[in-house]
Scaffold this motif. Structure first.
Motif, mmCIF file in Angstrom:
data_model
loop_
_atom_site.group_PDB
_atom_site.id
_atom_site.type_symbol
_atom_site.label_atom_id
_atom_site.label_comp_id
_atom_site.label_asym_id
_atom_site.label_seq_id
_atom_site.Cartn_x
_atom_site.Cartn_y
_atom_site.Cartn_z
ATOM 1 N N SER A 1 -7.223 -34.676 30.813
ATOM 2 C CA SER A 1 -6.868 -33.425 31.481
ATOM 3 C C SER A 1 -7.402 -32.189 30.767
ATOM 4 O O SER A 1 -7.559 -31.137 31.404
ATOM 5 N N PHE A 2 -7.678 -32.301 29.477
ATOM 6 C CA PHE A 2 -8.210 -31.137 28.767
ATOM 7 C C PHE A 2 -8.950 -31.591 27.519
ATOM 8 O O PHE A 2 -8.825 -32.732 27.062
ATOM 9 N N ILE A 3 -9.731 -30.674 26.965
ATOM 10 C CA ILE A 3 -10.423 -30.880 25.698
ATOM 11 C C ILE A 3 -9.989 -29.779 24.744
ATOM 12 O O ILE A 3 -9.732 -28.638 25.161
ATOM 13 N N GLY B 1 -10.858 -18.546 11.831
ATOM 14 C CA GLY B 1 -11.009 -19.619 12.798
ATOM 15 C C GLY B 1 -9.808 -19.701 13.726
ATOM 16 O O GLY B 1 -8.789 -19.039 13.524
ATOM 17 N N TYR B 2 -9.929 -20.536 14.741
ATOM 18 C CA TYR B 2 -8.849 -20.690 15.724
ATOM 19 C C TYR B 2 -9.036 -22.028 16.436
ATOM 20 O O TYR B 2 -9.939 -22.813 16.105
ATOM 21 N N VAL B 3 -8.178 -22.308 17.388
ATOM 22 C CA VAL B 3 -8.255 -23.532 18.173
ATOM 23 C C VAL B 3 -8.407 -23.159 19.635
ATOM 24 O O VAL B 3 -7.811 -22.182 20.106
ATOM 25 N N VAL B 4 -9.217 -23.921 20.352
ATOM 26 C CA VAL B 4 -9.477 -23.668 21.773
ATOM 27 C C VAL B 4 -9.053 -24.883 22.588
ATOM 28 O O VAL B 4 -9.219 -26.023 22.149
ATOM 29 N N THR B 5 -8.515 -24.631 23.781
ATOM 30 C CA THR B 5 -8.327 -25.696 24.767
ATOM 31 C C THR B 5 -8.966 -25.271 26.077
ATOM 32 O O THR B 5 -8.957 -24.084 26.427
ATOM 33 N N LEU B 6 -9.544 -26.242 26.768
ATOM 34 C CA LEU B 6 -10.108 -26.007 28.105
ATOM 35 C C LEU B 6 -9.689 -27.158 29.013
ATOM 36 O O LEU B 6 -9.724 -28.331 28.606
ATOM 37 N N ILE C 1 -10.047 -29.855 32.013
ATOM 38 C CA ILE C 1 -11.138 -30.665 32.557
ATOM 39 C C ILE C 1 -10.814 -30.966 34.006
ATOM 40 O O ILE C 1 -9.716 -31.451 34.320
ATOM 41 N N ALA C 2 -11.740 -30.663 34.894
ATOM 42 C CA ALA C 2 -11.571 -30.931 36.323
ATOM 43 C C ALA C 2 -12.822 -31.622 36.837
ATOM 44 O O ALA C 2 -13.942 -31.191 36.521
ATOM 45 N N ASP C 3 -12.635 -32.671 37.588
ATOM 46 C CA ASP C 3 -13.764 -33.458 38.107
ATOM 47 C C ASP C 3 -14.703 -33.891 36.980
ATOM 48 O O ASP C 3 -15.925 -33.935 37.142
ATOM 49 N N GLY C 4 -14.113 -34.156 35.830
ATOM 50 C CA GLY C 4 -14.888 -34.660 34.695
ATOM 51 C C GLY C 4 -15.622 -33.610 33.908
ATOM 52 O O GLY C 4 -16.333 -33.948 32.949
ATOM 53 N N LEU C 5 -15.465 -32.305 34.250
ATOM 54 C CA LEU C 5 -16.205 -31.242 33.572
ATOM 55 C C LEU C 5 -15.248 -30.211 32.987
ATOM 56 O O LEU C 5 -14.177 -29.945 33.554
ATOM 57 N N PRO C 6 -15.614 -29.592 31.849
ATOM 58 C CA PRO C 6 -14.771 -28.547 31.291
ATOM 59 C C PRO C 6 -14.772 -27.312 32.188
ATOM 60 O O PRO C 6 -15.810 -26.931 32.756
ATOM 61 N N VAL C 7 -13.599 -26.699 32.338
ATOM 62 C CA VAL C 7 -13.450 -25.495 33.163
ATOM 63 C C VAL C 7 -13.470 -24.297 32.217
ATOM 64 O O VAL C 7 -12.496 -24.022 31.509
ATOM 65 N N CYS C 8 -14.576 -23.592 32.217
ATOM 66 C CA CYS C 8 -14.778 -22.548 31.212
ATOM 67 C C CYS C 8 -13.742 -21.434 31.294
ATOM 68 O O CYS C 8 -13.268 -20.936 30.264
ATOM 69 N N SER D 1 -10.765 -21.522 32.031
ATOM 70 C CA SER D 1 -9.394 -21.936 31.689
ATOM 71 C C SER D 1 -9.140 -21.860 30.189
ATOM 72 O O SER D 1 -8.074 -22.263 29.724
ATOM 73 N N MET D 2 -10.096 -21.358 29.452
ATOM 74 C CA MET D 2 -10.023 -21.427 27.995
ATOM 75 C C MET D 2 -8.813 -20.687 27.443
ATOM 76 O O MET D 2 -8.528 -19.544 27.800
ATOM 77 N N VAL D 3 -8.074 -21.373 26.564
ATOM 78 C CA VAL D 3 -6.973 -20.783 25.813
ATOM 79 C C VAL D 3 -7.388 -20.729 24.350
ATOM 80 O O VAL D 3 -7.796 -21.740 23.771
ATOM 81 N N LYS D 4 -7.313 -19.560 23.777
ATOM 82 C CA LYS D 4 -7.652 -19.362 22.373
ATOM 83 C C LYS D 4 -6.348 -19.269 21.582
ATOM 84 O O LYS D 4 -5.544 -18.366 21.803
ATOM 85 N N VAL D 5 -6.138 -20.234 20.682
ATOM 86 C CA VAL D 5 -4.872 -20.332 19.958
ATOM 87 C C VAL D 5 -5.032 -19.737 18.563
ATOM 88 O O VAL D 5 -5.832 -20.223 17.754
ATOM 89 N N ASP D 6 -4.259 -18.699 18.294
ATOM 90 C CA ASP D 6 -4.277 -18.030 16.993
ATOM 91 C C ASP D 6 -3.459 -18.855 16.003
ATOM 92 O O ASP D 6 -2.269 -19.108 16.226
ATOM 93 N N VAL D 7 -4.099 -19.285 14.910
ATOM 94 C CA VAL D 7 -3.374 -20.050 13.891
ATOM 95 C C VAL D 7 -3.365 -19.305 12.553
ATOM 96 O O VAL D 7 -3.205 -19.910 11.493
#
Length: 716
Positions: free
Chosen positions: A148-150, A173-178, A180-187, A189-195
């Motif tokens: 469902s996501f990367i 640095g940080y962490v990203v999640t995107l 995945i729809a129809d097998g491809l990343p959805v640009c 939808s990106m969430v940038k996680v501040d750590v």
């Protein structure tokens, strides 16, 4: 010459100890990454690796070439090159979902202006199908088990040449999640996680290193330099975070450049600084404690996601590496064997964690049925510097990607290595010190001689110049076991200026040792009599006639015929005809020297020389080899000479030329290990019944995978 090659019944694999063998992982093939290159001589590397949904295709990141390489493993015993895709930057990781390879690509202009992309490629058409701007320098990637996501660790790594090499270099640095729809990343939808603000060490400058996702969609990320671990979800919520902590280590070697394996030192409060991380169930994950800025705990740890420590390997993983002969002594003052990457998978109902030791080029296989008490099941050999791994349980396969490519030095190339989960005995190690009364470090095995009751005596060479040792090896057990290590001493101290390349028994409980000299390092060529206590009792220097023509490549092996010692000289000295080397004789009673000439092969590449000499039953056996490795290796042979031709002539006179008969081609033996053909076949021991054992020199795990092969070629 006539050719009488022995049958291929050598004892390569370690035999099962019972009628029903345990399940084991055994290497079944290797793939040299240069096979994918347009220019095979160009440096390439396999780093992070992934597999297609059907398990038939592998993809690996290749930083030196800026490509992702592909391998067809429809037949895993015969991997086939599928070519490369240029990704327009430095690939840092690859994860496959279905038939789409998602690649982290570093496009940074500088450390202070990091940038990167997530690019997606259809692995069937080898074409780009998506590209997302990540806003920073990516390191690792991981796809949720349900696809469902990367998630991507955006490291924005520090410049080790700036600021004293410390953290505190922005941007953070940080962490990203995107999604995945129809097998491809959805640009979009990106969430940038501040750590930032979480770690005790440089909280303003986190450097996320490795990520993994569990079945609940929870992400664990290591902040290596910050010695911190964060658990979050795909929406960016921080679920927990805690220090990776520290380990008190003892029984380790923490001193570099000593040329000795001495495991009596300690490091207290050693920060773990984890690299790889893998979930092993919904609540537990494992970390590999490689270290970077201030730490490196040489082992691995299991945590509960609530932050509680469940298991700590301490020095046990490194001790298993030591017993296997893979300890990288030159890294002792740094981080030892450096556990870096890891993988988790369940095979036939058994959950396994695979720990990759970057500097030892080994993989520890642990049964983690009980996360609080993992059981070490195997130590697997890998290529040089294993960086990434992927398990394919549906096909019973495990794969490592090995980073180092030594093409510039004429060494072994980067390899991807494939292992199969088999109902079969473990084929490696073939020589171990496990089970000895004390921890015995070993490596660089050179000359050998057969003893009584299945015992072989072997020496190490000058790589361990401050620890010359005679090892006793029991060949009655499998794997063969080093049971004791006898220090070679002079005046009560470790003997100096030795390069022991040959050993033979003196018939009185002691030994004669041949030392290969190197005048430019003030190491003399010579013969040394060593008593049963390891003390040098006599030293025999070379006569003037030999010293006048000596070169670096000297004695490689020694054997005793009657009252005469015979030594094989590795390569031509100053007065030798081309492609002929001396077999030198020294009479222990008359003190006279002499020699015959041995005709060796003419090399197409590099050089050919002798590595061992053994007398047995009317013949003198020698090992003749080239200095080539991998696919370039052509000559690794055992020959024999009729003993009645071993009649020495005076040095300086015209020397008789002996004849040789081929006994065994060792290259098929070496290939049967399913790695690459190693260059240094150095030891041969023959028992009274004619049973012969052969060994290889692992160069002290320096620019070497550390693999030592020790096997019987049957009766001569």
């Amino acid at each position: 010459m006539s050719v009488k090659l022995l049958s291929m019944t050598s004892v390569i694999a370690i035999a099962a100890t019972s009628a029903t063998a345990e399940m084991n992982f055994n290497r079944i093939s290797s793939f040299a990454t240069f096979a994918n290159n347009v220019d095979p001589s160009a440096e390439s590397s396999s780093e992070i690796i992934s597999a297609s949904a059907d398990g038939m295709t592998l993809a690996y990141s290749d930083s030196p070439l800026g490509v992702v390489g592909f391998i067809d493993i429809t037949d895993p015993k015969a991997p086939v090159a599928k070519g490369n895709i240029n990704v327009g930057g430095e690939p840092t990781a690859v994860s496959i979902w279905g038939d789409v390879a998602m690649v982290g690509v570093n496009t940074s202009e500088s450390y202070t202006a990091p940038s990167g992309m997530l690019k997606a490629y259809d692995i069937k058409s080898m074409s780009e199908v998506a590209s997302c701007d990540l806003g920073g320098q990516p390191d690792s990637t991981a796809i949720a088990p349900d696809g469902s996501f990367i998630t991507i660790a955006i490291e924005n790594e520090r410049d080790e040449d700036a600021g004293d090499g410390r953290t505190g270099q922005l941007p953070a640095g940080y962490v990203v999640t995107l999604e995945i729809a129809d097998g491809l990343p959805v640009c979009d939808s990106m969430v940038k996680v501040d750590v930032t603000g979480l770690a005790d060490i440089s909280p303003e400058d986190p450097e996320p290193e490795f990520v993994d996702v569990n079945a609940a969609g929870e992400i664990v990320v290591t902040l290596q330099e910050n010695n911190h671990i964060v658990v979050l979800n795909k929406d960016g919520d921080i679920l927990n975070h805690f220090s990776a902590g520290a380990v008190d280590l003892d029984g380790i070697d923490a001193t570099d450049e000593r040329a000795a394996l001495v495991f009596n030192e300690s490091q207290m409060g050693r920060l773990r600084e984890p690299d790889g991380v893998q979930w092993i169930d919904g609540d537990h994950f494992a970390i590999a404690n490689e270290g970077d800025m201030d730490g490196g705990a040489r082992g691995w740890t299991i945590f509960n996601k609530d932050g509680s420590e469940v298991f700590e390997a301490g020095n046990s993983f490194e001790h298993a590496i030591i017993q296997s002969g893979h300890y990288p002594d030159k890294r002792s003052d740094a981080k030892g064997a450096e556990p870096e990457g890891m993988e988790f998978a369940t095979f036939n109902g058994t959950p396994y964690v695979f720990i990759l030791a970057e500097r030892a080029s080994m993989v520890g296989v642990y049964d983690v049925t009980d996360p609080s008490a993992p059981v070490l099941k195997q130590m697997l050999p890998s290529g040089i510097a294993p960086e990434g791994a992927i398990a394919i349980p549906s096909r019973g396969l495990f794969v490592t990607a090995n980073e180092a490519d030594l093409v510039e030095d004429g060494g072994v190339r980067s390899h991807v290595m494939i292992y199969e989960y088999q109902d079969a005995p473990a084929s490696y190690p073939q020589l171990t010190s496990a089970g000895a009364d004390q921890l015995i470090g070993w490596g660089a095995i050179s000359g050998m001689v057969a003893g009584d009751d299945g015992m072989v005596y072997a020496v190490n060479d000058s790589f361990y110049g401050y620890q010359p040792t005679i090892f006793t090896i029991d060949t009655n057990v499998q794997p063969a076991q080093i049971t004791s290590a006898l220090p070679v001493t002079r005046g009560g101290h470790a003997a100096q200026k030795l390069d022991m390349e040959g050993i033979t028994r003196d018939g009185e409980g002691g030994f004669w040792v041949a030392s290969e000299g190197r005048t430019d390092r003030m190491v003399p060529h010579g013969l040394y009599h060593v008593n049963s206590m390891g003390e040098i009792t006599e030293e025999v220097a070379l006569p003037a006639e030999l010293l006048a023509v000596e070169k670096r490549f000297g004695f490689e092996g020694v054997t005793l015929i009657g009252n005469t010692l015979w030594m094989a000289v590795q390569r031509e000295w100053g007065d030798d005809p081309e492609n002929h080397v001396k077999l030198v004789a020294y009479n222990l009673e008359s003190k006279e020297w002499g020699a015959v000439l041995y005709p060796k092969a003419s090399p197409d590449t590099g050089w050919v020389g002798l590595s061992e000499i053994v007398a047995h039953d009317g013949f003198v056996y020698v090992v003749e080899r080239d200095n080539q490795i991998g696919e370039a290796a052509k000559i690794k042979m055992v020959y024999r000479i009729p003993a009645d031709q071993m009649v020495p002539a005076a040095l300086g006179s015209e020397l008789p030329v002996v004849t040789k008969e081929a006994v065994r081609d060792l290259i098929p033996d070496l290939k049967s290990n399913n790695g690459y053909v190693v260059d240094k076949v150095e030891g041969l021991a023959i028992f009274d019944d004619g049973t012969a054992w052969v060994s290889t020199d692992n160069d002290g795990v320096d620019d070497s995978s550390g693999e030592t092969f020790f096997w019987s070629i049957g009766q001569l």
